[in-house]
Write a protein that holds these residues in place. Structure first.
Motif, PDB file in Angstrom:
ATOM      1  N   LEU A  98      -3.090   0.471  -3.968  1.00 40.21           N
ATOM      2  CA  LEU A  98      -3.738  -1.130  -3.129  1.00 40.21           C
ATOM      3  C   LEU A  98      -2.424  -1.760  -4.521  1.00 40.21           C
ATOM      4  CD1 LEU A  98      -3.465  -3.703  -1.654  1.00 40.21           C
ATOM      5  CD2 LEU A  98      -5.573  -3.601  -2.831  1.00 40.21           C
ATOM      6  N   VAL A 128       0.744  -1.148   0.393  1.00 42.96           N
ATOM      7  CA  VAL A 128      -0.245  -0.011  -0.472  1.00 42.96           C
ATOM      8  C   VAL A 128       0.490   1.149  -0.320  1.00 42.96           C
ATOM      9  CG1 VAL A 128      -1.237   1.447   1.677  1.00 42.96           C
ATOM     10  CG2 VAL A 128      -2.897  -1.263   1.731  1.00 42.96           C
ATOM     11  N   LEU A 164      -7.161   3.047  -3.864  1.00 43.57           N
ATOM     12  CA  LEU A 164      -7.597   2.840  -2.647  1.00 43.57           C
ATOM     13  C   LEU A 164      -8.492   4.168  -2.036  1.00 43.57           C
ATOM     14  CD1 LEU A 164      -5.207   1.736  -0.388  1.00 43.57           C
ATOM     15  CD2 LEU A 164      -7.493   0.710  -1.595  1.00 43.57           C
ATOM     16  N   ASP A 195       0.935   5.847  -0.500  1.00 41.84           N
ATOM     17  CA  ASP A 195      -0.158   6.725  -0.508  1.00 41.84           C
ATOM     18  C   ASP A 195       0.151   7.384  -1.520  1.00 41.84           C
ATOM     19  OD1 ASP A 195       2.437   8.295  -0.342  1.00 41.84           O
ATOM     20  OD2 ASP A 195       2.136   8.821   1.567  1.00 41.84           O
TER      21      ASP A 195
END
Length: 297
Positions: free
Chosen positions: A122, A31, A111, A33
């Motif tokens: 993701l 994951v 996401l 950002d």
């Protein structure tokens, strides 16, 4: 149990199940950002990369785990993915703690929060390093095989009895003077490439192998699709499974040069023999003449 509590329990169970999948999955779960910083990855990624999550959490993914040569390209793909341009099956290398590169095949999904705002990416990754090595080795092996066959002018073929499918290597196409668009599965058509006097010979030999398991090794006249007369050596052997014939395997080799050399040698031998016979005859005549002269003297 009241409805709200039941809902919370279901959510908790789903969360626990998802966490278990992430923790035990033998595939990378990553994951990032929206800035490309590492938020989370699973234990499998730790084992692949050699980095613990707490060492690299919050660091720039592209500067930390990607080779410098491909980092900017990967960042461009990431920017596109964040804008909902999803990528599937993109293969990129990561650099492990010990400096090795591992090839990873990625599948990305954005996401979003409850308002639909993108909050990260993701990425699911599969380590394909060994698969890539095997594919590279196979391609190299095929290339070397094709080069070897081209040099030796010998190609391989395989006939599957159950499906009645015939497969050729590249050199077999070259010998027949046809391109890859040619369908070799018409056996009668393939037999028509042989010289008229030899078509019955090869047809009999081939079907004897298919139906009765008899191997063959023949040298026959051949005419390529472009009209080039040739000689070929063709032979076949049978492969069994539980006593049943399952396929016929064979080779076909262009032996035109060898045949031409043999013919040249044959003609030279004939010429030499003729010259020897003439020399012997001349010498015999000289001997007879000398004998006659000696008698007259």
């Amino acid at each position: 149990m009241s409805a709200p509590l039941l809902t919370e329990e279901l959510l908790r169970q789903k969360h626990d199940f998802a966490e278990t999948l992430i923790e035990t999955a033998q595939t990378i779960v990553l994951v990032l950002d929206t800035q490309g910083r590492i938020v989370r990855f699973n234990p499998y990624m730790e084992s692949i990369s050699g980095y613990a999550l707490n060492e690299v959490r919050g660091k720039d993914w592209f500067a930390t785990l990607l080779p410098a040569t491909t980092a900017e390209k990967s960042r461009s793909l990431f920017i596109g993915a964040i804008d909902d341009i999803q990528t599937y099956g993109n293969v990129d290398a990561i650099v492990t703690r010990d400096g090795q590169e591992r090839l990873i095949e990625w599948y990305d999904k954005t996401l979003k929060d409850d308002t639909g705002k993108t909050i990260g990416l993701l990425a699911i990754g599969q380590d394909v390093t060994e698969r890539q090595k095997m594919e590279d080795a196979l391609r190299k092996s095929e290339r070397l095989l094709n080069q070897s066959q081209e040099i030796s002018k010998a190609g391989g073929w395989e006939y599957e009895v159950a499906s009645k499918r015939l497969y050729w290597t590249e050199e077999v196409y070259r010998i027949h003077e046809v391109g890859p668009e040619f369908d070799p599965n018409d056996v009668a058509q393939n037999i028509s490439f042989y010289g008229p006097a030899d078509q019955a010979v090869i047809a009999h030999a081939f079907w004897q192998a298919v139906e009765h398991g008899k191997p063959y090794d023949l040298e026959l006249r051949f005419i390529g699709a472009k009209g080039t007369p040739k000689w070929v050596r063709t032979y076949g052997r049978v492969e069994y499974d539980s006593g049943k014939i399952i396929r016929v395997l064979g080779d076909i080799q262009d032996i035109t040069e060898r045949k031409q050399t043999e013919e040249t040698i044959r003609q030279l031998n004939q010429s030499l023999e003729q010259r020897i016979r003439l020399e012997v005859a001349k010498n015999r005549e000289k001997d007879l003449l000398l004998i006659q002269q000696s008698r007259l003297a």
